[in-house]
Design a protein around this motif. Structure first.
Motif, short mmCIF file in Angstrom:
data_model
loop_
_atom_site.label_atom_id
_atom_site.label_comp_id
_atom_site.label_asym_id
_atom_site.label_seq_id
_atom_site.Cartn_x
_atom_site.Cartn_y
_atom_site.Cartn_z
N MET A 1 28.36 14.87 46.17
CA MET A 1 28.86 15.83 47.17
C MET A 1 28.71 15.32 48.59
O MET A 1 29.49 15.66 49.46
CB MET A 1 28.13 17.15 47.01
CG MET A 1 28.49 17.83 45.72
SD MET A 1 27.61 19.35 45.53
CE MET A 1 28.39 20.32 46.79
N GLY B 1 32.97 13.10 50.84
CA GLY B 1 33.68 13.63 52.02
C GLY B 1 34.42 12.56 52.81
O GLY B 1 35.63 12.69 53.06
N TRP C 1 25.83 24.43 49.72
CA TRP C 1 26.21 23.13 49.16
C TRP C 1 27.65 22.79 49.49
O TRP C 1 28.00 21.65 49.78
CB TRP C 1 25.98 23.09 47.65
CG TRP C 1 24.55 22.92 47.28
CD1 TRP C 1 23.76 23.82 46.63
CD2 TRP C 1 23.71 21.79 47.56
NE1 TRP C 1 22.49 23.33 46.49
CE2 TRP C 1 22.44 22.07 47.04
CE3 TRP C 1 23.94 20.57 48.18
CZ2 TRP C 1 21.37 21.19 47.13
CZ3 TRP C 1 22.88 19.67 48.28
CH2 TRP C 1 21.62 19.99 47.76
N PHE C 2 28.50 23.83 49.46
CA PHE C 2 29.91 23.63 49.81
C PHE C 2 30.02 23.14 51.25
O PHE C 2 30.73 22.17 51.54
CB PHE C 2 30.67 24.95 49.62
CG PHE C 2 32.05 24.93 50.18
CD1 PHE C 2 33.02 24.10 49.65
CD2 PHE C 2 32.40 25.75 51.24
CE1 PHE C 2 34.30 24.08 50.18
CE2 PHE C 2 33.68 25.74 51.77
CZ PHE C 2 34.63 24.90 51.24
N ALA D 1 27.77 21.63 53.02
CA ALA D 1 27.21 20.28 53.14
C ALA D 1 28.27 19.24 52.83
O ALA D 1 28.39 18.22 53.52
CB ALA D 1 26.01 20.12 52.20
N SER D 2 29.08 19.52 51.79
CA SER D 2 30.12 18.54 51.45
C SER D 2 31.24 18.56 52.49
O SER D 2 31.83 17.52 52.78
CB SER D 2 30.66 18.80 50.04
OG SER D 2 31.35 20.02 50.01
N MET E 1 30.62 16.38 55.45
CA MET E 1 30.89 14.96 55.24
C MET E 1 32.38 14.65 55.38
O MET E 1 32.75 13.56 55.80
CB MET E 1 30.37 14.51 53.87
CG MET E 1 28.87 14.60 53.73
SD MET E 1 27.96 13.72 55.00
CE MET E 1 28.32 12.01 54.58
N VAL E 2 33.26 15.60 55.03
CA VAL E 2 34.69 15.36 55.19
C VAL E 2 35.01 15.21 56.67
O VAL E 2 35.62 14.22 57.10
CB VAL E 2 35.52 16.51 54.58
CG1 VAL E 2 37.00 16.27 54.83
CG2 VAL E 2 35.25 16.64 53.09
N GLY F 1 33.50 12.10 58.19
CA GLY F 1 34.28 10.89 57.98
C GLY F 1 35.39 10.75 59.00
O GLY F 1 35.61 9.69 59.59
#
Lengths: 574, 200
Positions: free
Chosen positions: A227, A231, B28-29, B31-32, B35-36, B39
């Motif tokens: 997870m 990303g 948790w959603f 957190a991911s 990262m998107v 990036g």
């Protein structure tokens, strides 16, 4: 219509609700398992075609005439299609076999059972996760049949090959490839949320974090790694898709972009992905080893800490894939160091495994054989990883067959050996029947020997200089002396593939005709064995309570050599 | 998820000291999601550092005024979301409905301003293909805009439930979950605004 997934209402559900659009984690786990085994067959056949071409270049492949337009050929693979084979074999095996088998299949089936919950935290999200994954698989398979054929830029999709159709001749194939990956990532994000929430928040009373079976710890670590690493690749995939469809130039050097950015974004995910696959594979055999050694796991806490350390380290190793890419050379030393450092936690886990079986009362059942096979194969994979992690050796070995051999020794050990250990071990819980031991042992012998004959010689091929993705090694004079080795590997690969037939027969025959398993055929301690086999919708008849660690085998003061987590210690011995 | 499911899950209370499952799922959603956007933002910053001159010429043509106004709009909608959550806690249904409605309006206003921005920029020739800065600008604000849209739909559903009184007694914690998401979307904008509008 609202169906309550948390009641024992299973038998009253319609066929569609029970088997197709089920919210039961066990059914979803089996769906993942079946689909991943089917995809493994597809990936295996692609490997067979690749290997045939490498051994006997430009001769007709037996049994490949059925492949339709536009990749039609009279059995002889054209070079463009060979690129597609390489790309799709890698993509399928990593994303459509390894992850759905170890995480989607085993993880989904086991986590709620092992923590004593009646289902996943979000059953509908779970169902959506599978059907998103199913769609992804279909999109990927469909890409073989679009004009230009399937993606052919390598499984890493490096631009400019992937950004511009002029280089590979593939147009639609890569767009569909990106779409399939996007859907797959979405599916496993949903899965990861479910895994972590279930394992943390829905544990049975008495089940503290340090009493969790190691499989659950490994699945949790894998979910966190996935997870938090996927990303940036999702972002990269969006940019690449825009490059392909809208005409932007994020990665196209001729228009001001930089293809290296893709490599960073890809490997920031791509390397942690290795551990996403590896950790659950090791988790499966960490459950199998103590049961069939009748000994507690050696060093439970160190293993947990090692898994966490490996998860953290996995985020700072990615650039070792790029030592020869033209990346800033000042980055080479730090990434060499972190890469080699990550072998420390895994060494610890492997040593703990060896200490677990040390002087145990070993029972050589099929799952145990596959677990021991994992151990042996993974050690070779890990040791050869040190070569590739250190830049000087890597600069020589980069993109040779040595790399192919190395990552098959690590990932094959986790996915195929670890996965089969898990399937043979938990099959009785999944289907209520035992698998046939004789067929299982034949399967193991073929797989283990076949595997080593395929990938062992590849180290030699790689040191001899054979590049990883070439179409025809005979085109190079310096590779011609190695051609007998290529032929040998291909014959071994065919044996390895045929060696899977006993498994397929065993799997389906045992599902209906195998000996009834009973609740706990292996005399194992973890919670899933407290439920009936197969467990009903809702899992446990009475909510279980946990009294001690999952690995109390051969404890002093107990009358049996096992001590289930769900049974309190007898008063007299307490 | 239907009401029945959530109610059933709640009956299975987590071990002592552990977060409710819905809230943990959201975290948790998010957190991911971090990262998107991480990036994208990381890629933007690297490209920006590598090509300062040409980019700052392009970056001059964004509308800082509208960007700043939108920042205020989005921050205010985060405030109304907090007030909606507080009203839910106090069981004041009328006020909760009002604040949820205001949050939806804030989101719509944000998208409206965004649309005006996009049209002026594109009509001035600054399309996504006008240079790498503009490619990043449209990709980042576009992805953020999609997140705003998703939030609007989510909060509008809660607004309807609140207006009909069906949010109580079992599902009012959804306001908190939607609120966490809405603040996340807000925080992403807090990063995008200086990077895209103020850094020329």
């Amino acid at each position: 219509m609202a169906v309550d997934p948390h009641t024992h209402a299973g038998p009253h559900l319609s066929f569609w609700r029970r088997y197709i659009f089920s919210t039961d984690h066990k059914v979803i786990g089996k769906q993942y398992l079946f689909l991943s085994l089917f995809m493994a067959l597809v990936g295996g056949l692609l490997a067979y075609m690749m290997r045939w071409q490498l051994a006997w270049p430009e001769t007709a492949i037996p049994g490949a005439g059925w492949i339709p337009e536009p990749t039609a050929f009279d059995g002889v693979i054209p070079p463009e299609f060979y690129n597609a084979l390489v790309t799709m074999h890698g993509t399928i095996m990593v994303f459509f076999v390894a992850m759905p088998l170890l995480l989607g299949g085993l993880g989904n089936f086991l986590i709620p059972l092992m923590v004593g919950a009646s289902d996943m935290a979000f059953p509908r999200l779970n169902m959506m996760s599978f059907w998103t994954f199913f769609t992804a698989s279909m999109v990927l398979l469909a890409s073989f049949f679009v004009p230009g054929g399937a993606a052919a830029a390598g499984w890493t999709g490096y631009p400019p090959l992937s950004a511009d159709p002029t280089y590979t001749g593939v147009d639609w194939g890569i767009t569909l490839w990106l779409l399939a990956l996007a859907l797959e990532f979405a599916s496993f994000l949903m899965g990861g949320i479910n895994f972590l929430t279930t394992a943390i928040s829905m544990r049975a009373p008495g089940l503290s974090m340090m009493r969790l079976p190691l499989m659950v710890w490994m699945q949790m670590s894998a979910a966190v790694v996935f997870m938090l690493s996927v990303g940036p690749l999702i972002a990269g995939a969006v940019l690449l898709l825009l490059d392909r469809t809208a005409g932007t130039s994020f990665f196209v050097a001729t228009r001001g972009g930089d293809p290296l950015l893709w490599q960073h974004l890809f490997w920031f995910f791509g390397h942690p992905e290795v551990y996403v696959i590896l950790l659950p594979g090791l988790g499966a055999i960490l459950e199998v080893l103590p049961v069939f050694s009748r000994k507690p796991v050696f060093g439970y806490r160190p293993i947990v800490y090692a898994a966490i350390a490996a998860s953290v380290l996995s985020f700072i190793v990615w650039a070792h894939h790029m030592f020869v890419s033209g990346m800033n050379f000042k980055l080479v030393m730090p990434f060499s160091i972190t890469t080699i450092l990550i072998s420390v936690p895994f060494t610890l886990i492997v040593l703990a495994m060896i200490a677990t079986i040390w002087r145990g009362a070993l029972r050589f059942t099929t799952p145990m054989l596959f677990a021991l096979g994992t151990l042996g194969v993974f050690i070779v994979g890990g040791l050869t990883g040190i070569f590739l992690g250190s830049a000087p050796a890597d600069i020589f070995l980069h993109d040779t067959a040595f790399v192919v051999a190395h990552f098959h020794y690590t990932l094959f050990s986790a996915v195929i050996f670890g996965g089969f250990a898990g399937i043979y071990y938990w099959f009785p819980k999944m289907f209520g029947r035992l698998m046939n031991e004789l067929l299982g042992k034949i399967h193991f012998a073929f797989t283990f020997i076949g595997f080593n004959l395929v990938f062992g010689p590849m180290f030699l091929l790689g040191i001899g200089g054979q590049m990883r993705r070439i179409y025809n090694p005979m085109q190079y004079d310096f590779l011609k002396p190695q051609q007998p080795l290529n032929e040998f590997i291909t014959i071994a690969a065919i044996i390895l593939l045929l060696g899977q037939l006993p498994f397929i027969i065993n799997f389906f025959w045992s599902m209906f005709r195998g000996n009834l398993a009973g609740r706990n055929p292996w005399q194992a301690n973890t919670l899933e064995w407290a439920a009936p086999s197969p467990p009903p919708h809702g899992n446990f008849e009475t909510p279980p309570r946990v009294y001690h660690s999952p690995y109390g085998y051969s404890q002093p003061g107990t009358s049996e050599d096992w001590l289930p987590q769900y049974q309190p210690l007898e008063k007299s011995t307490a | 998820m239907s009401t029945v499911v959530t109610a059933e899950i709640r009956a299975e209370s987590p071990p002592a000291g552990v977060m409710a499952i819905g809230k943990m799922g959201i975290w948790w959603f998010l957190a991911s999601e971090i990262m998107v956007f991480g990036g994208l933002i990381g890629s933007y910053v690297l490209y920006r550092l590598a090509s300062a001159g040409a980019w700052s010429e392009m970056a001059h043509h964004v509308s800082t005024g509208i960007g700043a106004t939108n920042t205020l709009v989005l921050l205010t909608s985060s405030l109304t979301m907090v007030l909606a959550h507080a009203a839910i806690e106090d069981e004041k249904r009328g006020r909760a409905t009002l604040y949820l409605g205001l949050t939806v309006l804030g989101g719509l206003l944000f998208l409206g301003f965004k649309a005006i921005e996009y049209t002026t920029e594109i009509s001035n020739g600054f399309t996504p293909l006008a240079g790498t800065f503009w490619s990043f600008y449209f990709t980042m604000t576009g992805l953020h805009g999609l997140h705003v849209l998703a939030g609007i739909i989510w909060i509008f559903a809660l607004f309807l439930m609140a207006a009909r009184g069906t949010l109580w007694p079992h599902t009012q914690q959804r306001v908190e979950y939607a609120g966490l998401y809405w603040h996340f979307v807000d925080i992403v904008w807090i990063f995008l605004f200086p990077l895209l509008y103020l850094s020329y």
